[in-house]
Design an enzyme around this catalytic site. Structure first.
Site, PDB file in Angstrom:
ATOM      1  N   HIS A 210       4.557  -1.276   7.745  1.00 25.01           N
ATOM      2  CA  HIS A 210       3.504  -1.060   6.755  1.00 25.01           C
ATOM      3  C   HIS A 210       3.306   0.436   6.619  1.00 25.01           C
ATOM      4  CE1 HIS A 210      -0.694  -1.490   4.986  1.00 25.01           C
ATOM      5  NE2 HIS A 210       0.054  -2.272   4.239  1.00 25.01           N
TER       6      HIS A 210
ATOM      7  N   GLU B 298       0.862  -1.184   0.000  1.00 21.22           N
ATOM      8  CA  GLU B 298       0.000   0.000   0.000  1.00 21.22           C
ATOM      9  C   GLU B 298       0.894   1.228   0.000  1.00 21.22           C
ATOM     10  OE1 GLU B 298      -3.343   2.252   2.762  1.00 21.22           O
ATOM     11  OE2 GLU B 298      -2.845   0.160   3.204  1.00 21.22           O
TER      12      GLU B 298
ATOM     13  N   HIS C 286       4.903   2.348  11.200  1.00 24.69           N
ATOM     14  CA  HIS C 286       3.904   2.538  10.160  1.00 24.69           C
ATOM     15  C   HIS C 286       4.120   3.874   9.455  1.00 24.69           C
ATOM     16  CE1 HIS C 286       0.080   2.329   8.050  1.00 24.69           C
ATOM     17  NE2 HIS C 286      -0.068   1.098   8.519  1.00 24.69           N
TER      18      HIS C 286
END
Length: 228
Positions: free
Chosen positions: A86, A67, A117
């Site tokens: 992530h 992503e 993150h």
């Protein structure tokens, strides 16, 4: 048909893959992993991820650039068991004129169970403690983030600052009030780095002498040769 030994061996390999094709990320990128680094069994690296030299990735680490992308992991960085990386779609920080979802500099230690993150920048020699969370933040060099602490909400942590255990740093006022890293915490971070930097070379010898283009070790000898 594969033998039971071959099937068992395959299930212990790390999962290394390009990102899946999606409407928001239609171009596949394969991870680029330096051959001196080591990825443990059960770890996962997906998408546009650059892993530089002598990085140690412990078991059950998830590095998922499917992503938010790309990720950069600098030399001599340690990602201990259960670490998750992530990032959010289209949210980046700029380093050297290039946008990154996550940029981790060299000689960083991210301890067991921590979450990093993106968008996120982590400077060199930063220590991120057990189960800490760093999200949407800029963390400069030499910072020590203690166990279970949270650093978020776009804050900028200055060099050599100490985030206490369980602290919730979600405003710049809180970030600016942080004290400098105590000497015992500095020494602890140095010792963790010293010990863990031996792991990539040692594990590579243990798991196999040959390396594929993605950096994963394997033993090129036949079974007969291995048994000699």
């Amino acid at each position: 048909m594969k033998s039971n030994d071959e099937s068992a061996g395959n299930c212990f390999k790390p999962f290394i893959s390009p990102n899946p094709i999606t409407s928001f990320n239609p171009v596949q990128s394969f991870p680029r992993i330096d051959k001196t680094s080591f990825l443990s069994p059960f770890s996962s690296v997906i998408g546009d991820v650059a892993i530089r030299n002598n990085v140690y990735v412990a078991p059950n680490v998830s590095i998922r650039a499917d992503e938010g992308t790309p990720f950069y992991i600098g030399s001599n960085t340690i990602l201990q068991d259960g670490v998750i990386l992530h990032g959010l779609l289209n949210k980046r920080i700029s380093v050297g004129g290039k946008g990154y979802s996550i940029f981790i500099s060299k000689e960083v230690t991210i301890a067991q169970g921590a979450l990093v993150h993106g968008p996120c920048y982590i400077g060199k020699k930063v220590f991120v403690g057990f189960k800490a969370i760093v999200y949407n933040a800029i963390v400069q060099s030499g910072v020590f983030i203690s166990n279970n602490a949270v650093v978020t909400n776009g804050v900028h942590i200055a060099m050599n600052r100490f985030v206490p255990p369980g602290a919730y740093i979600d405003s710049q006022k809180k970030a600016d009030a942080l004290s400098r890293v105590p000497s015992d915490s500095k020494e602890f971070a140095r010792e963790v780095q010293r010990v863990n930097q031996e792991f990539p070379a040692s594990y590579n010898l243990l798991f196999g002498e040959s390396r594929c283009s993605c950096g994963v070790a394997y033993d090129s000898r036949s079974k007969e040769e291995q048994n000699d």
